[in-house]
Design an enzyme around this catalytic site. Structure first.
Site, PDB file in Angstrom:
ATOM      1  N   PHE A 260       0.862  -1.189   0.000  1.00 53.24           N
ATOM      2  CA  PHE A 260       0.000   0.000   0.000  1.00 53.24           C
ATOM      3  C   PHE A 260       0.902   1.244   0.000  1.00 53.24           C
ATOM      4  O   PHE A 260       0.719   2.176   0.767  1.00 53.24           O
ATOM      5  CB  PHE A 260      -0.930   0.019   1.214  1.00 53.24           C
ATOM      6  CG  PHE A 260      -1.738  -1.236   1.399  1.00 53.24           C
ATOM      7  CD1 PHE A 260      -2.926  -1.428   0.700  1.00 53.24           C
ATOM      8  CD2 PHE A 260      -1.315  -2.229   2.271  1.00 53.24           C
ATOM      9  CE1 PHE A 260      -3.678  -2.590   0.881  1.00 53.24           C
ATOM     10  CE2 PHE A 260      -2.058  -3.390   2.463  1.00 53.24           C
ATOM     11  CZ  PHE A 260      -3.241  -3.571   1.762  1.00 53.24           C
ATOM     12  N   ASP A 282       1.376  -1.150  -4.946  1.00 53.05           N
ATOM     13  CA  ASP A 282       0.135  -0.371  -4.833  1.00 53.05           C
ATOM     14  C   ASP A 282      -0.806  -0.801  -5.937  1.00 53.05           C
ATOM     15  O   ASP A 282      -0.363  -1.155  -7.043  1.00 53.05           O
ATOM     16  CB  ASP A 282       0.414   1.127  -4.917  1.00 53.05           C
ATOM     17  CG  ASP A 282      -0.690   1.949  -4.254  1.00 53.05           C
ATOM     18  OD1 ASP A 282      -0.469   2.440  -3.130  1.00 53.05           O
ATOM     19  OD2 ASP A 282      -1.776   2.085  -4.853  1.00 53.05           O
ATOM     20  N   ASP A 331       0.783  -0.771   5.357  1.00 50.01           N
ATOM     21  CA  ASP A 331       0.243   0.565   5.644  1.00 50.01           C
ATOM     22  C   ASP A 331      -1.008   0.791   4.804  1.00 50.01           C
ATOM     23  O   ASP A 331      -1.041   1.645   3.915  1.00 50.01           O
ATOM     24  CB  ASP A 331       1.303   1.630   5.344  1.00 50.01           C
ATOM     25  CG  ASP A 331       0.833   3.034   5.726  1.00 50.01           C
ATOM     26  OD1 ASP A 331      -0.052   3.147   6.595  1.00 50.01           O
ATOM     27  OD2 ASP A 331       1.354   4.011   5.151  1.00 50.01           O
ATOM     28  N   CYS A 371      -5.017   3.183  10.118  1.00 46.48           N
ATOM     29  CA  CYS A 371      -5.294   4.617  10.228  1.00 46.48           C
ATOM     30  C   CYS A 371      -6.770   4.887  10.510  1.00 46.48           C
ATOM     31  O   CYS A 371      -7.255   5.994  10.307  1.00 46.48           O
ATOM     32  CB  CYS A 371      -4.844   5.351   8.962  1.00 46.48           C
ATOM     33  SG  CYS A 371      -5.675   4.804   7.463  1.00 46.48           S
TER      34      CYS A 371
END
Length: 427
Positions: A260, A282, A331, A371
């Site tokens: 990511f 990605d 991430d 997150c």
């Protein structure tokens, strides 16, 4: 000045969180509203559903018993009906509204000056955590020391003060450009249109130079091309700056998988720290194109490769083919943006962590992040534990980290503590 501002009265026992510092009032927490047209008129009681107060107006918030809590901005279109901007009465704020917002911006600027230099890029204003609800402002400094502010007015509570806030930013930060990217679901929920445009250019700057939106910043000694106009959110995720350094400290002479990746920042930090090989992944072709550009900017072509793939699929493929890594960085974007989706998100986080653990050599390092505020720290560590159980591994948690200090956590507002970064050794 005589106070004629509308008064919002909460339901019984709804004031506790606000007294602790929580800056939102939801529609179902409101008992009634007292309103009058001018100082000679009688106060009238209104239900929220019948309220004649105009969205964007200042209102004063009170407990059911009449205790004053603070001044906020009302928006009946939003479930977050009032965002509190001050513990002062509205009269005190509006007697000099420009000075009020200049002080708020000044508080934010002075905090960042404790941690960052003039050539650094960082989050300048972090919404509620900086006592400016709904406002996000990133400060990017390019390699030529031009300063770009990328700003998002994500709620009506800051949008109505746009003129005062921009004036304060120009005065205190002296930017070359200010680009507004007020867009997305947050604006939609507030009943506001999307806006994406240059809203300020200094006299010494060439506006044409800012129209492309691609600038080169330097973070941790690494050159990074970021797209402040078309990139995700504001173009770059500044909150992981110091976590990238921490992750890189485990990468010398190691084979690293960076997933990511977005701009390739974690991977490039690993290369700088001496990694022997880095694969950065990605799903977005545009992101991979930017990663390749950043690889060339840093002369990392011999050690770092960008791959366009779905991370879930690639982890399965690597496991099937027997690939092994010494360090893996996870991430991902937020798998949940609501409490209702937490169970599904739990499964997604568990799967990528489980598969990553299977791909690590014995004693390998897993740097895993979330997150999402709704994925609180205890639950995230529980996911890591169960992923280890199912992959028949043992883990040692070496570090628990959060966002960089330009993303302060406001006491009483837990949503400001959103980023979790856990460094584990897998054995």
């Amino acid at each position: 000045m005589t106070n004629i501002y509308p008064r919002i009265f909460l339901n019984k026992n709804e004031e506790k969180e606000i007294q602790q510092g929580f800056p939102w009032v939801f529609d179902n927490e409101i008992s009634h509203i007292k309103h009058r047209k001018d100082e000679k008129s009688e106060w009238k009681n209104e239900a929220l559903s019948e309220c004649t107060v105009t969205d964007g107006e200042p209102v004063e918030v009170y407990t059911k018993a009449g205790g004053f809590l603070g001044t906020g901005i009302i928006n009946k279109k939003s479930k977050i009906t009032i965002r509190i901007i001050s513990e002062q009465h509205a009269d005190q704020i509006y007697s000099d509204i420009g000075t009020f917002w200049e002080k708020r911006v000044s508080y934010a600027v002075s905090l960042r000056q404790m941690y960052f230099s003039e050539t650094d890029s960082y989050r300048l204003i972090f919404g509620e955590a900086d006592l400016i609800p709904g406002l996000i402002c990133e400060r990017f400094c390019d390699e030529n020391r031009k300063v770009y502010l990328v700003i998002q007015f994500l709620s009506l509570s800051c949008d109505v003060f746009k003129k005062e806030i921009i004036s304060a930013l120009v005065k205190l930060c002296k930017p070359d450009f200010i680009y507004e990217r007020s867009e997305g679901t947050a604006r939609e929920k507030e009943g506001l249109p999307d806006i994406s445009e240059i809203i300020y250019t200094s006299e010494k700057s060439n506006v044409q130079a800012a129209k492309d939106g691609k600038i080169i910043i330097i973070e941790n000694g690494i050159k990074l091309c970021v797209d402040i106009i078309n990139g995700q959110k504001t173009g770059y995720f500044l909150d992981q700056k110091f976590n990238r350094i921490s992750a890189a400290s485990f990468c010398k002479n190691k084979r690293v998988l960076d997933t990511f990746t977005h701009t390739g920042a974690f991977g490039l930090n690993a290369v700088k720290a001496g990694a022997k090989e880095v694969i950065s992944v990605d799903i977005s072709p545009e992101a991979v194109e930017m990663v390749n550009k950043n690889i060339k900017l840093n002369g990392a072509e011999k050690k770092m490769t960008a791959v366009c793939a779905d991370v879930f699929d690639l982890l399965k493929k690597y496991e099937a083919s027997g690939e092994k890594f010494d360090v893996i960085i996870l991430d991902p974007p937020a798998f949940t943006k609501s409490a209702k989706m937490i169970e599904k998100a739990y499964g997604g986080y568990k799967e990528i962590n489980l598969r990553a653990m299977r791909l690590l050599n014995e004693g390998g390092i897993l740097v895993t992040c979330s997150c999402s505020y709704f994925m609180e720290s205890g639950m995230f560590c529980d996911i890591i534990m169960h992923a280890a159980m199912d992959s028949h591994k043992r883990i040692q948690i070496l570090e628990k980290r959060g966002a960089a200090p330009d993303h302060p956590v406001l006491s009483g507002y837990p949503k400001s503590e959103y980023l979790k970064c856990v460094v584990c050794r897998v054995i």
